[in-house]
Write a protein that holds these residues in place. Structure first.
Motif, PDB file in Angstrom:
ATOM      1  N   ASP A  89       0.819  -1.208   0.000  1.00 51.98           N
ATOM      2  CA  ASP A  89       0.000   0.000   0.000  1.00 51.98           C
ATOM      3  C   ASP A  89       0.854   1.259   0.000  1.00 51.98           C
ATOM      4  OD1 ASP A  89      -2.807  -1.148   0.504  1.00 51.98           O
ATOM      5  OD2 ASP A  89      -1.617  -2.083   2.085  1.00 51.98           O
ATOM      6  N   ASP A 117      -3.817   1.702  -5.777  1.00 48.69           N
ATOM      7  CA  ASP A 117      -3.971   2.955  -5.030  1.00 48.69           C
ATOM      8  C   ASP A 117      -2.779   3.198  -4.092  1.00 48.69           C
ATOM      9  OD1 ASP A 117      -4.566   0.883  -3.327  1.00 48.69           O
ATOM     10  OD2 ASP A 117      -6.294   1.859  -2.401  1.00 48.69           O
ATOM     11  N   ARG A 119       1.072   4.236  -2.721  1.00 44.91           N
ATOM     12  CA  ARG A 119       1.859   5.464  -2.763  1.00 44.91           C
ATOM     13  C   ARG A 119       3.320   5.137  -2.480  1.00 44.91           C
ATOM     14  NH1 ARG A 119      -2.135   6.606  -4.880  1.00 44.91           N
ATOM     15  NH2 ARG A 119      -3.550   8.343  -4.495  1.00 44.91           N
ATOM     16  N   LYS A 163       2.506   7.822  -7.281  1.00 46.74           N
ATOM     17  CA  LYS A 163       1.523   6.745  -7.343  1.00 46.74           C
ATOM     18  C   LYS A 163       1.615   6.113  -8.731  1.00 46.74           C
ATOM     19  CE  LYS A 163      -2.435   9.288  -9.149  1.00 46.74           C
ATOM     20  NZ  LYS A 163      -3.851   9.529  -9.039  1.00 46.74           N
ATOM     21  N   SER A 166      -2.621   5.735 -13.544  1.00 45.14           N
ATOM     22  CA  SER A 166      -3.899   4.994 -13.671  1.00 45.14           C
ATOM     23  C   SER A 166      -4.380   4.941 -15.096  1.00 45.14           C
ATOM     24  CB  SER A 166      -4.962   5.601 -12.784  1.00 45.14           C
ATOM     25  OG  SER A 166      -4.903   6.991 -12.729  1.00 45.14           O
TER      26      SER A 166
END
Length: 166
Positions: A89, A117, A119, A163, A166
């Protein structure tokens, strides 16, 4: 003294939630790993990664004294290869990316272990890493499939939160 200048809770607290799987890259003797282990709680895990057995042994001893061993996975990486299989995560690279010989491969490997999701926080010392070198690391991160979320402000440091694209 270090806790005043680089309080690990102030640096990582907002990125770590209870129950998460997080990674401390180049963990050394565990300054951040121990704080991260408290933040993830009993159901979370910290993957503490270093290439030096001695550092992992020091961390193991400290975590035993603090009752945190069950939350920490001690992982010896090879130079140039993390060699982990877990998805995380959150990942932290504090004062270590500038020491990595093949930054692009390293960043690609870290990116491949971030959950969608997830980081990744990179912090480098201003006194050792120039703005142009840090910007070069950011370019390599972009080519590794990461995008910038923010630029956290820490005294004496250059930092970026990334990140997966996406």
């Amino acid at each position: 003294m270090r806790k005043l200048l680089q309080n690990p809770y102030k640096i990582v607290d907002e990125y770590i939630k209870e129950g998460q799987v997080v990674m401390d890259l180049g963990c050394g003797p565990g300054f951040f790993s121990l704080a991260m282990a408290k933040l993830v709680g009993e159901k979370g895990k910290v993957i503490s990664v270093d290439i030096q057995d001695e550092m992992l042994q020091i961390l193991r001893h400290k975590s035993e004294l603090k009752g945190l061993n069950s939350r920490i996975i001690f992982h010896k990486a090879q130079p140039g290869k993390l060699g982990i299989s877990e998805m995380v995560d959150f990942a932290l690279a504090f004062y270590m990316v500038h020491e990595v010989p093949d930054k692009k491969s390293f960043l690609i490997e870290v990116a491949s272990h971030l959950k969608p999701d997830g980081r990744f926080l990179i912090v480098e010392p201003k006194f050792h890493v120039s703005k142009s070198n840090f910007d070069n690391t950011l370019e390599l991160a972009r080519s590794a499939g990461l995008e910038q979320v923010s630029e956290p402000k820490f005294s004496f440091d250059r930092a970026v939160l990334l990140k997966p694209v996406s």
